[in-house]
Design an enzyme around this catalytic site. Structure first.
Site, PDB file in Angstrom:
ATOM      1  N   PHE A  80       0.818  -1.222   0.000  1.00 59.09           N
ATOM      2  CA  PHE A  80       0.000   0.000   0.000  1.00 59.09           C
ATOM      3  C   PHE A  80       0.851   1.272   0.000  1.00 59.09           C
ATOM      4  CE2 PHE A  80      -2.828  -2.933   2.480  1.00 59.09           C
ATOM      5  CZ  PHE A  80      -3.962  -2.866   1.685  1.00 59.09           C
ATOM      6  N   SER A 124      -5.117   1.646  -9.137  1.00 56.10           N
ATOM      7  CA  SER A 124      -6.260   2.555  -9.029  1.00 56.10           C
ATOM      8  C   SER A 124      -7.044   2.598 -10.335  1.00 56.10           C
ATOM      9  CB  SER A 124      -5.729   3.952  -8.715  1.00 56.10           C
ATOM     10  OG  SER A 124      -6.731   4.922  -8.922  1.00 56.10           O
ATOM     11  N   ALA A 125      -8.327   2.890 -10.223  1.00 55.71           N
ATOM     12  CA  ALA A 125      -9.169   3.065 -11.411  1.00 55.71           C
ATOM     13  C   ALA A 125      -8.698   4.254 -12.242  1.00 55.71           C
ATOM     14  CB  ALA A 125     -10.622   3.275 -10.990  1.00 55.71           C
ATOM     15  N   TYR A 148       0.640  11.016 -10.456  1.00 47.72           N
ATOM     16  CA  TYR A 148       0.154   9.967  -9.553  1.00 47.72           C
ATOM     17  C   TYR A 148      -0.332   8.764 -10.367  1.00 47.72           C
ATOM     18  CZ  TYR A 148      -2.992   7.275  -6.621  1.00 47.72           C
ATOM     19  OH  TYR A 148      -3.624   6.234  -5.982  1.00 47.72           O
ATOM     20  N   LYS A 152       1.249   4.769 -10.919  1.00 45.70           N
ATOM     21  CA  LYS A 152       0.543   3.486 -10.762  1.00 45.70           C
ATOM     22  C   LYS A 152       0.724   2.631 -12.013  1.00 45.70           C
ATOM     23  CE  LYS A 152      -1.020   4.044  -6.654  1.00 45.70           C
ATOM     24  NZ  LYS A 152      -0.444   3.241  -5.587  1.00 45.70           N
ATOM     25  N   ASN A 178     -13.476   3.935  -5.646  1.00 48.49           N
ATOM     26  CA  ASN A 178     -13.375   5.030  -4.662  1.00 48.49           C
ATOM     27  C   ASN A 178     -13.609   4.536  -3.229  1.00 48.49           C
ATOM     28  OD1 ASN A 178     -13.857   6.260  -7.342  1.00 48.49           O
ATOM     29  ND2 ASN A 178     -13.822   8.165  -6.182  1.00 48.49           N
ATOM     30  N   ASN A 197      -9.060  16.430  -0.379  1.00 49.40           N
ATOM     31  CA  ASN A 197      -9.261  16.525  -1.825  1.00 49.40           C
ATOM     32  C   ASN A 197     -10.446  15.679  -2.248  1.00 49.40           C
ATOM     33  OD1 ASN A 197      -6.875  18.048  -2.572  1.00 49.40           O
ATOM     34  ND2 ASN A 197      -5.734  16.239  -1.873  1.00 49.40           N
ATOM     35  N   ARG A 230     -19.333   8.209  -9.481  1.00 53.09           N
ATOM     36  CA  ARG A 230     -18.216   7.328  -9.122  1.00 53.09           C
ATOM     37  C   ARG A 230     -18.734   6.066  -8.453  1.00 53.09           C
ATOM     38  NH1 ARG A 230     -16.394  10.763 -11.708  1.00 53.09           N
ATOM     39  NH2 ARG A 230     -14.521  12.052 -11.415  1.00 53.09           N
ATOM     40  N   ASP A 294     -11.103  16.042 -14.122  1.00 53.40           N
ATOM     41  CA  ASP A 294     -12.187  15.129 -13.703  1.00 53.40           C
ATOM     42  C   ASP A 294     -12.921  14.554 -14.912  1.00 53.40           C
ATOM     43  OD1 ASP A 294     -11.822  15.179 -11.027  1.00 53.40           O
ATOM     44  OD2 ASP A 294     -13.593  16.386 -10.539  1.00 53.40           O
TER      45      ASP A 294
HETATM   46  P1  NAD Z   1      -2.644   6.391   3.002  1.00 50.64           P
HETATM   47  O1  NAD Z   1      -1.830   7.603   2.693  1.00 50.64           O
HETATM   48  O2  NAD Z   1      -3.607   6.449   4.124  1.00 50.64           O
HETATM   49  O3  NAD Z   1      -1.667   5.139   3.254  1.00 50.64           O
HETATM   50  C1  NAD Z   1      -0.399   5.034   2.646  1.00 50.64           C
HETATM   51  C2  NAD Z   1       0.577   4.665   3.743  1.00 50.64           C
HETATM   52  O4  NAD Z   1       1.884   4.517   3.173  1.00 50.64           O
HETATM   53  C3  NAD Z   1       0.707   5.730   4.838  1.00 50.64           C
HETATM   54  O5  NAD Z   1       0.608   5.092   6.084  1.00 50.64           O
HETATM   55  C4  NAD Z   1       2.101   6.320   4.628  1.00 50.64           C
HETATM   56  O6  NAD Z   1       2.685   6.754   5.844  1.00 50.64           O
HETATM   57  C5  NAD Z   1       2.832   5.143   4.007  1.00 50.64           C
HETATM   58  N1  NAD Z   1       3.971   5.497   3.134  1.00 50.64           N
HETATM   59  C6  NAD Z   1       3.973   6.400   2.126  1.00 50.64           C
HETATM   60  N2  NAD Z   1       5.193   6.435   1.557  1.00 50.64           N
HETATM   61  C7  NAD Z   1       5.966   5.520   2.203  1.00 50.64           C
HETATM   62  C8  NAD Z   1       7.311   5.102   2.075  1.00 50.64           C
HETATM   63  N3  NAD Z   1       8.129   5.641   1.163  1.00 50.64           N
HETATM   64  N4  NAD Z   1       7.768   4.141   2.907  1.00 50.64           N
HETATM   65  C9  NAD Z   1       6.964   3.592   3.844  1.00 50.64           C
HETATM   66  N5  NAD Z   1       5.692   3.960   4.022  1.00 50.64           N
HETATM   67  C10 NAD Z   1       5.186   4.914   3.207  1.00 50.64           C
HETATM   68  O7  NAD Z   1      -3.363   5.957   1.653  1.00 50.64           O
HETATM   69  P2  NAD Z   1      -4.512   4.889   1.401  1.00 50.64           P
HETATM   70  O8  NAD Z   1      -5.725   5.624   1.030  1.00 50.64           O
HETATM   71  O9  NAD Z   1      -4.540   3.909   2.497  1.00 50.64           O
HETATM   72  O10 NAD Z   1      -3.956   4.213   0.070  1.00 50.64           O
HETATM   73  C11 NAD Z   1      -3.172   3.030   0.088  1.00 50.64           C
HETATM   74  C12 NAD Z   1      -2.711   2.732  -1.321  1.00 50.64           C
HETATM   75  O11 NAD Z   1      -3.856   2.587  -2.153  1.00 50.64           O
HETATM   76  C13 NAD Z   1      -1.866   3.834  -1.961  1.00 50.64           C
HETATM   77  O12 NAD Z   1      -0.845   3.227  -2.735  1.00 50.64           O
HETATM   78  C14 NAD Z   1      -2.838   4.560  -2.851  1.00 50.64           C
HETATM   79  O13 NAD Z   1      -2.206   5.170  -3.947  1.00 50.64           O
HETATM   80  C15 NAD Z   1      -3.743   3.415  -3.290  1.00 50.64           C
HETATM   81  N6  NAD Z   1      -5.083   3.872  -3.682  1.00 50.64           N
HETATM   82  C16 NAD Z   1      -5.811   4.628  -2.811  1.00 50.64           C
HETATM   83  C17 NAD Z   1      -7.077   5.100  -3.181  1.00 50.64           C
HETATM   84  C18 NAD Z   1      -7.885   5.985  -2.256  1.00 50.64           C
HETATM   85  O14 NAD Z   1      -8.789   6.670  -2.726  1.00 50.64           O
HETATM   86  N7  NAD Z   1      -7.636   5.992  -0.948  1.00 50.64           N
HETATM   87  C19 NAD Z   1      -7.589   4.771  -4.446  1.00 50.64           C
HETATM   88  C20 NAD Z   1      -6.829   3.974  -5.306  1.00 50.64           C
HETATM   89  C21 NAD Z   1      -5.568   3.532  -4.905  1.00 50.64           C
HETATM   90  N1  UDP Z   2     -15.979  16.292  -5.827  1.00 54.33           N
HETATM   91  C1  UDP Z   2     -16.678  17.448  -5.548  1.00 54.33           C
HETATM   92  N2  UDP Z   2     -16.252  18.242  -4.530  1.00 54.33           N
HETATM   93  C2  UDP Z   2     -15.154  17.951  -3.771  1.00 54.33           C
HETATM   94  C3  UDP Z   2     -14.449  16.758  -4.059  1.00 54.33           C
HETATM   95  C4  UDP Z   2     -14.877  15.945  -5.098  1.00 54.33           C
HETATM   96  O1  UDP Z   2     -17.675  17.739  -6.208  1.00 54.33           O
HETATM   97  O2  UDP Z   2     -14.803  18.736  -2.871  1.00 54.33           O
HETATM   98  C5  UDP Z   2     -16.458  15.380  -6.893  1.00 54.33           C
HETATM   99  C6  UDP Z   2     -15.456  15.137  -8.006  1.00 54.33           C
HETATM  100  O3  UDP Z   2     -15.582  16.131  -9.008  1.00 54.33           O
HETATM  101  C7  UDP Z   2     -15.876  13.730  -8.482  1.00 54.33           C
HETATM  102  C8  UDP Z   2     -16.377  13.058  -7.215  1.00 54.33           C
HETATM  103  O4  UDP Z   2     -16.701  14.110  -6.299  1.00 54.33           O
HETATM  104  O5  UDP Z   2     -16.958  13.829  -9.389  1.00 54.33           O
HETATM  105  C9  UDP Z   2     -15.344  12.145  -6.547  1.00 54.33           C
HETATM  106  O6  UDP Z   2     -14.160  12.876  -6.349  1.00 54.33           O
HETATM  107  P1  UDP Z   2     -12.923  12.271  -5.553  1.00 54.33           P
HETATM  108  O7  UDP Z   2     -11.807  13.280  -5.601  1.00 54.33           O
HETATM  109  O8  UDP Z   2     -13.361  11.789  -4.225  1.00 54.33           O
HETATM  110  O9  UDP Z   2     -12.524  10.956  -6.398  1.00 54.33           O
HETATM  111  P2  UDP Z   2     -11.981  10.824  -7.905  1.00 54.33           P
HETATM  112  O10 UDP Z   2     -12.306  12.060  -8.650  1.00 54.33           O
HETATM  113  O11 UDP Z   2     -10.524  10.632  -7.747  1.00 54.33           O
HETATM  114  O12 UDP Z   2     -12.680   9.635  -8.446  1.00 54.33           O
END
Ligand code: NAD
Ligand code: UDP
Length: 337
Positions: A80, A124-125, A148, A152, A178, A197, A230, A294
């Site tokens: 992660f 990620s999607a 970003y 991925k 999401n 965000n 979403r 978006d």
């Molecule tokens: P998060 O930021 O809560 O968790 C990521 C963790 O990784 C944190 O605890 C951070 O301290 C740790 N970390 C970051 N860089 C590091 C490094 N160099 N070494 C060691 N630890 C490190 O994020 P999350 O929402 O739990 O996401 C987890 C993973 O899922 C990420 O890779 C993210 O890109 C991916 N992801 C998240 C989402 C989302 O919406 N949350 C969606 C798609 C993919």
């Molecule tokens: N969005 C919004 N206001 C906000 C944050 C997000 O209207 O303050 C909308 C954004 O345009 C998208 C949806 O909510 O249509 C989900 O956004 P998010 O950033 O959570 O996820 P992602 O866009 O990465 O799928």
């Protein structure tokens, strides 16, 4: 199994650690706490009623990672760790490529050196860019519009190369839609730094009175109510998919790419309504211009996850909002509360 969870103190990682332990696995968390609090680990320990093995370290450090493999015989890694803020990645691409891409290659190299060749990667999607149609299948074309998303895609490609070089590797690329919501206990959840965000933490902070109103980014999309659609997925469902993936990983004989979503799309305004219902609070909002980058609609076809992992998301939008609200209410300042 003994599972190394990089980023295990973060949002999705902490929920996955709970489910792994509840399923009887041993866990080692590896995290540098750049976006997590040590309090999340203490809360996880309370939920599972046992101590968690935590190693503080950075995936970019061979030495710090090697120390884990010196002490533990790891069967599989759930990876992660990474940075995830799209806007920040546009401003600071070097940091994103260094952390997400370079850090991942260091991790894979140390794994190979220690004959640990099973990995589940958080994709990620966003790698689908602006899909030509929905629902989205795993074989849709991929693209990236920011560092970003590109990080991925790059790690996905690197892992495919790793497999070509050595087919003993077991590789699962999980593409999350999401993730929202929180553990039922209300003690662990998403704790964004500063102004969120993402939509759901922003809605939750508005409902609790921390933000004045939600800006709805665009109401002129080609969607039923004009706002973005979403596929929101409960973080506990997502965590469950990781447990299933880790338990099945030894059966896989190719790089597996799997969507994790519910298959249903909800608009911004539908999510506002669902959250109002769950919280009993109003979520004031104003229509704002579209956010750059978006897309209108994004939701998964999750049938491959069902076929391969025997996994389906079981928690609906109401439960996502109720659980997210419980976490927000009990922890208005996140883990600092
Ligand atoms: P998060 O930021 O809560 O968790 C990521 C963790 O990784 C944190 O605890 C951070 O301290 C740790 N970390 C970051 N860089 C590091 C490094 N160099 N070494 C060691 N630890 C490190 O994020 P999350 O929402 O739990 O996401 C987890 C993973 O899922 C990420 O890779 C993210 O890109 C991916 N992801 C998240 C989402 C989302 O919406 N949350 C969606 C798609 C993919
Ligand atoms: N969005 C919004 N206001 C906000 C944050 C997000 O209207 O303050 C909308 C954004 O345009 C998208 C949806 O909510 O249509 C989900 O956004 P998010 O950033 O959570 O996820 P992602 O866009 O990465 O799928």
């Amino acid at each position: 199994m003994k599972v190394l969870v990089t980023g295990g103190a973060g949002y999705i990682g902490s929920h996955t650690v709970v489910l792994l332990i509840e399923a009887g696995h041993e866990v080692v968390v590896f995290d540098n706490f750049c976006n997590a609090s040590k309090e999340s680990i203490r809360r996880v320990e309370k939920i599972v009623n046992q101590k968690i093995t935590v190693v503080e370290g950075d995936i970019r450090s061979r030495e710090e990672l090697q120390k884990v493999f010196d002490v533990h015989t790891i069967d599989a890694v759930i990876h992660f760790a990474g940075l995830k803020a799209v806007g920040e990645s546009v401003e600071k691409p070097f940091i994103y490529y260094d952390n997400n891409v370079h850090g991942s290659t260091v991790l894979f190299e140390v794994m190979a050196k220690n004959a640990c060749k099973s990995i589940i990667f958080s994709s990620s999607a966003t790698v689908y860019g602006d899909p030509h149609t929905t629902p989205i299948l795993e074989n849709f074309p991929t693209s990236a519009t920011n560092p970003y998303g590109r990080s991925k895609l790059m790690v996905e490609e690197i892992l495919r190369d790793v497999y070509v070089s050595d087919s003993e590797w077991k590789i699962v690329l999980l593409r999350y839609f999401n993730p929202v919501g929180a553990h039922k206990s209300g003690t662990i959840g998403e704790d964004p730094n500063g102004i969120p965000n993402n939509l759901m933490p922003f809605i939750a902070q508005t409902a609790v009175g921390k933000r004045e109103y939600l800006s709805v980014f665009g109401d002129d999309y080609d969607t039923p109510d004009g706002t973005g659609v979403r596929d929101y997925i409960h973080v506990v469902d997502l965590a469950d998919a990781h447990v299933k993936a880790v338990e099945k990983i030894s059966n896989f004989n190719e790089v597996m790419t799997i969507n994790l979503g519910t298959g249903k799309g909800y608009s911004v305004l539908e999510m506002v309504k669902a959250f109002e219902k769950a919280s009993g609070r109003r979520v004031p909002y104003k229509i704002a211009p579209r956010r750059a980058g978006d897309i209108a609609t994004c939701f998964a076809d999750p049938s491959y996850a069902k076929e391969i992992l025997g996994w389906v998301a079981t928690r609906g939008v109401d439960e996502m909002c109720e659980d997210g609200w419980r976490w927000q209410m009990s922890n208005p300042m996140g883990y600092k509360s």
